[in-house]
Write an enzyme that holds these catalytic residues in place. Structure first.
Site, PDB file in Angstrom:
ATOM      1  N   ASP A 100      -6.921   2.867   1.831  1.00  0.00           N
ATOM      2  CA  ASP A 100      -8.000   1.558   2.478  1.00  0.00           C
ATOM      3  C   ASP A 100      -7.458   1.519   3.327  1.00  0.00           C
ATOM      4  O   ASP A 100      -6.086   1.886   4.295  1.00  0.00           O
ATOM      5  CB  ASP A 100      -7.712   0.715   2.076  1.00  0.00           C
ATOM      6  N   GLU A 160      -4.087  -0.616  -1.416  1.00  0.00           N
ATOM      7  CA  GLU A 160      -3.367  -0.742  -0.784  1.00  0.00           C
ATOM      8  C   GLU A 160      -2.804  -1.358   0.244  1.00  0.00           C
ATOM      9  O   GLU A 160      -1.893  -2.573  -0.121  1.00  0.00           O
ATOM     10  CB  GLU A 160      -1.763   0.184  -0.368  1.00  0.00           C
ATOM     11  N   GLU A 161      -3.538  -2.685   0.828  1.00  0.00           N
ATOM     12  CA  GLU A 161      -3.487  -3.349   2.135  1.00  0.00           C
ATOM     13  C   GLU A 161      -3.911  -5.436   0.847  1.00  0.00           C
ATOM     14  O   GLU A 161      -4.747  -5.769   1.081  1.00  0.00           O
ATOM     15  CB  GLU A 161      -4.446  -3.461   2.394  1.00  0.00           C
ATOM     16  N   ARG A 204      16.442   5.089   1.735  1.00  0.00           N
ATOM     17  CA  ARG A 204      17.432   4.638   1.131  1.00  0.00           C
ATOM     18  C   ARG A 204      17.304   4.801  -0.402  1.00  0.00           C
ATOM     19  O   ARG A 204      16.511   4.491  -0.871  1.00  0.00           O
ATOM     20  CB  ARG A 204      18.170   3.345   1.717  1.00  0.00           C
ATOM     21  N   HIS A 235      -0.282  -2.161  11.816  1.00  0.00           N
ATOM     22  CA  HIS A 235      -1.268  -3.776  11.862  1.00  0.00           C
ATOM     23  C   HIS A 235      -2.052  -4.159  13.467  1.00  0.00           C
ATOM     24  O   HIS A 235      -2.634  -5.303  13.055  1.00  0.00           O
ATOM     25  CB  HIS A 235      -0.792  -4.340  10.884  1.00  0.00           C
TER      26      HIS A 235
END
Length: 386
Positions: free
Chosen positions: A79, A136-137, A176, A358
Site C-alpha cells: 500500500d 501496512e500504513e 538487531r 513519508h
C-alpha cells in the site's frame, strides 16, 4: 561479496515493475490493482499455488522446492500513502493525493523478483510462501492476514520482512535482536470546561489553559517516570479548540501517539497519561474523556532468526556492510503481528541518500533491487538448505 548474477540480470525488468506500481498507488486495503498485478506475475512465474483475498486484499504464493520440508514466509507490503508526490520523476504517481512515499512499491517488486528466481531454480527443500500484504500504513493488514489463518493454511514456520532505510548506503543491511521498531499507540483527549467571555476568565473553566498543561505534563512521562535507559516517546500532534478571539470555548481536543519498545513501559505510559489528564482536569474543575487505542505492537526480532537473516545479508554484502546491532527505530510496523504469530526477523536494507520516508519527495532507489532480491534468495535457500 557480489549480488547474484541472476538478480543483476533481473534488475531492469524488476525496475519496470517497480515504476509501474509506483505510478499507480493504492491506499490501505484498496490495493486491488496492485494485488492483481502481483497475482498475474506469480502465475507467469509458475508459482505452484496462488491465493488472493487473504486479509481482504492480500496475496500469497507458494513455491514448492525439490523435496518435502518446512515452509518459510517472506513478506512485502503493497500500500501507498495519502500524500501528493513532488519527486518530479517520470514514473511519479498519476493519482493526486496518493503516492508510494515509503517504498512499498520497491518491497513488492523485489519480492516478485525473488519469487521469479526461486520458481526458476527451486534450489531448496520445502516451501516458500511469498506474502504480499495490504494496509501496512495504519490499517493493520498484517494482523488481518494472520487472523485469516495464513500461517496455519500454508504451514509457515518462520517469517521474514524487509524495509528500505534512507540514509543507510545502498548495499548495506541493518538488524538487531529484540525490539527493532516500536509499539504505536494513539490517544485522543477531550477537556470539557465551561465557556465564557475571554475578558472574564474567572467566570469560565478554560479548557485551552488546561490542555496546555496537559501537553507540558505528558512530557514528564519520558523525563521523570520511565527509566532513562528505556525508550518512550509521547507526542501531542493535534490541539483543537476555540472559534473566536473573545470567547473561551467549552471544550478542547488533543490527540497524539505513544511509542514504546516493551510492554512494561507501554503499560506505564498509558497509566500515567490517564493519571495526568484526569488529575489536571479535576484540579481545575473540568472533566476529561480519554480514548487510548493500542495500535501496532512492538516489532520484536527473534534471536535465532535474526542470526539467520544477518548471515544471509553477510553473504550478499560482506561482514562490514551488515550492522547486526542497529539502534531500534520508534516508528511502527505491522509486520509485528506476523512476528507475534511465528518466529522471524525484520531487516533494513539501505536506500542510500534519498528523501526520508513519508516525504513527498521520496522515491525508492532502484539500485537497491538486485541487493534485495539476492538477500531474499540467499535467506530462503539457507533456511531450506538442500
Amino acid at each position: 561479496m557480489p549480488i547474484l548474477n541472476r538478480a543483476a540480470e533481473l534488475q531492469d525488468e524488476v525496475t519496470e515493475w517497480r515504476r509501474f506500481i509506483h505510478s499507480r498507488p493504492e491506499l490501505l486495503f484498496a490495493v486491488e490493482n496492485t494485488a492483481a498485478f502481483v497475482a498475474e506475475k506469480l502465475k507467469e512465474f509458475g508459482v505452484d499455488e496462488i491465493v488472493t483475498g487473504i486479509g481482504r486484499t492480500g496475496v500469497v504464493g507458494l513455491i514448492r522446492g525439490k523435496g518435502d520440508g518446512r515452509t518459510i514466509g517472506l513478506r512485502a507490503d503493497m500500500d501507498a500513502l495519502p500524500i501528493t508526490e513532488i519527486s518530479g520523476k517520470p514514473w511519479a504517481s498519476t493519482t493526486p493525493g496518493k503516492m508510494h512515499a515509503c517504498g512499498h512499491d520497491g518491497h513488492t517488486a523485489m519480492l516478485l523478483g525473488a519469487a521469479k528466481y526461486l520458481a526458476e531454480t527451486r534450489n531448496f527443500n520445502g516451501n516458500i510462501a511469498v506474502i504480499f500484504q495490504p494496509a501496512e500504513e495504519g490499517g493493520g493488514g498484517g494482523n488481518l492476514m494472520v487472523k485469516d489463518g495464513m500461517m496455519e493454511r500454508f504451514r509457515i514456520e518462520e517469517v521474514y520482512g524487509m524495509h528500505n532505510l534512507p540514509g543507510l548506503p545502498v548495499g548495506q543491511f541493518a538488524i538487531r535482536k529484540g525490539a527493532i521498531m516500536a509499539a504505536t499507540d494513539e490517544f485522543t483527549i477531550t477537556i470539557k470546561g465551561r465557556g465564557g467571555h475571554a475578558a472574564m476568565p474567572h467566570m469560565a473553566i478554560d479548557p485551552i489553559a488546561i490542555g496546555a498543561q496537559v501537553v507540558a505534563n505528558l512530557q514528564l512521562i519520558a523525563s521523570r517516570t520511565v527509566d532513562p535507559l528505556r525508550s518512550v516517546v509521547v507526542s501531542v500532534t493535534k490541539f483543537n479548540a476555540g472559534f473566536a478571539h473573545n470567547v473561551i470555548p467549552n471544550e478542547a481536543s488533543l490527540a497524539g501517539t505513544v511509542r514504546t519498545l516493551d510492554d512494561e513501559v507501554r503499560n506505564i505510559a498509558e497509566h500515567r497519561l490517564r493519571q495526568i489528564v484526569t488529575s489536571l482536569a479535576s484540579a481545575h474543575g473540568a472533566e476529561a474523556e480519554i480514548h487510548f487505542h493500542r495500535n501496532y505492537p512492538v516489532t520484536f526480532n527473534h534471536a535465532a532468526e535474526t542470526e539467520h537473516a544477518a548471515a544471509a545479508a553477510r553473504v550478499i554484502a560482506g561482514d562490514q556492510n551488515v550492522n547486526a546491532e542497529v539502534d531500534p527505530l520508534m516508528g511502527g510496523e505491522d509486520f509485528s503481528y506476523m512476528l507475534n504469530a511465528r518466529p522471524g526477523a525484520f531487516i533494513f536494507i539501505g536506500n542510500g541518500d534519498s528523501a526520508n520516508l513519508h516525504n513527498a519527495a521520496y522515491d525508492f532507489n532502484d539500485d537497491v533491487i538486485a541487493h534485495g532480491i539476492s538477500y531474499w534468495v540467499r535467506l530462503a535457500e539457507q533456511r531450506l538448505d538442500s
